[in-house]
Design an enzyme around this catalytic site. Structure first.
Site, mmCIF file in Angstrom:
data_model
loop_
_atom_site.group_PDB
_atom_site.id
_atom_site.type_symbol
_atom_site.label_atom_id
_atom_site.label_comp_id
_atom_site.label_asym_id
_atom_site.label_seq_id
_atom_site.Cartn_x
_atom_site.Cartn_y
_atom_site.Cartn_z
ATOM 1 N NE ARG A 189 -4.707 -1.217 0.237
ATOM 2 C CZ ARG A 189 -4.809 -2.295 -0.778
ATOM 3 N NH1 ARG A 189 -2.903 -2.935 -1.969
ATOM 4 N NH2 ARG A 189 -5.277 -3.057 -0.639
ATOM 5 C CD GLU A 242 -2.496 2.609 -5.814
ATOM 6 O OE1 GLU A 242 -1.473 2.281 -5.440
ATOM 7 O OE2 GLU A 242 -3.792 1.738 -5.777
ATOM 8 C CG HIS A 297 -2.076 -1.276 -6.887
ATOM 9 N ND1 HIS A 297 -2.757 -0.204 -6.234
ATOM 10 C CD2 HIS A 297 -2.208 -2.429 -6.849
ATOM 11 C CE1 HIS A 297 -2.856 -1.357 -4.674
ATOM 12 N NE2 HIS A 297 -2.713 -3.139 -6.129
#
Length: 313
Positions: A230, A259, A280
């Site tokens: 994270r 994000e 990601h």
């Protein structure tokens, strides 16, 4: 009872999602961002499928029919779990699906950074090789993986899977976790002795910015930091300064605090060959996404059958 299932961000799962076994109506939306859209799309839903759509109290209190939030991911920080628990909404998540894809991404980042691949690729493209008199050039340090030390912060299933692969490469492992288990070391030891540090923690109030200026200064100047967990685990401004100052040798990130970074990010402003950022996608091998999609429907089927699984408290 015929359930109404609504998937709010279908485009986030690149896999086949099979039908649930029980009678239901199913609707999917490629993406959903505003609270108004969330409420409108879930107004009749009994089951919501989400990945990264925020489900906060101000939204949830407008959805009296909602009984289940099925998160198509492991992390559930986007859900107000306290409100759900107090109001009879079950939250379930995905577990054990990224046992290959995340560790492989970590290892890829580690090799690229330890061998300075980006720097050498860029220099070669820019004609540096043609300028030298010898058959090669050594403008950037190259370090072996074998014989080096990996610190694993967050020694759960994924952390252990990364460590297993690193051990096969001849690395020494220094594991740290807040949950007691055999073989752990303290965080300071990890920071001071590791050549590679990889993060595999959930984002909680306790872990937010757990790696900041102080921790970065404790690391070896030759060490690299990898984060596929994270973005909020690391103070991004502090990391940017550490990379520019040479406090650490490099970093590889698959996550950012916000994000997508529509308003920019201090790390994206870096034009450094020793910093790699990917969008990601460490979790997103085709194989892993299909495991996720299958487990997602398994979770929903189990809930409706009266035997909920993977419940998040």
């Amino acid at each position: 009872m015929e359930h109404e299932i609504v998937f709010l961000d279908r485009e986030s799962v690149g896999a086949d999602v099979r039908k649930a076994k029980f009678p239901h109506n199913y609707t999917e939306h490629q993406s959903t961002w505003t609270p108004e859209d969330i409420v409108e799309r879930l107004k009749d839903a009994t089951i919501a499928i989400i990945n990264k759509v925020p489900m906060r109290e101000e939204v949830l209190k407008q959805l009296p029919k909602l009984k289940l939030i099925a998160v198509a991911a492991t992390g559930t920080d986007v859900v107000d779990k306290a409100y759900c628990k107090a109001n009879g909404i079950t939250v379930v998540n995905i577990r054990g699906y990224a046992f290959n894809t995340v560790p492989e991404h970590v290892i890829a980042l580690m090799f690229a950074l330890r061998r300075n691949l980006l720097a050498y690729i860029e220099d070669t493209r820019n004609g540096r090789w043609a300028e030298v008199d010898q058959f090669c050039f050594f403008d950037h340090p190259i370090r072996d993986i074998a014989g080096s030390t990996m610190g694993v912060i967050g020694y759960g299933a994924i952390g252990k899977a990364v460590a297993k692969r690193a051990e096969c490469l001849g690395m020494k492992i220094l594991p740290y976790d807040v949950f007691p288990q055999d073989g752990l070391v303290d965080l300071e030891t990890v920071l001071k002795e590791s050549d590679v540090i990889t993060l595999h923690c959930p984002l909680t109030p306790e872990t937010a910015n757990m790696i900041g200026t102080k921790e970065l200064k404790m690391m070896k100047p030759t060490a690299i930091l990898i984060n596929t967990a994270r973005g909020g685990l690391v103070d991004e401004a502090a990391l940017a300064e550490a990379l520019k100052a040479g406090t650490i040798a490099g970093a590889g990130f698959d996550v950012l605090t916000t994000e997508p970074p529509k308003e920019g990010n201090v790390l994206l402003d870096l034009k450094l060959p020793n910093f790699i950022v990917t969008p990601h996608v460490a979790w997103a091998s085709r194989e892993a996404m299909q495991i996720l999609a299958d487990q997602l429907i398994d979770n929903i089927d189990a809930f409706v059958a009266g035997n909920p699984q993977n419940v998040v408290e």
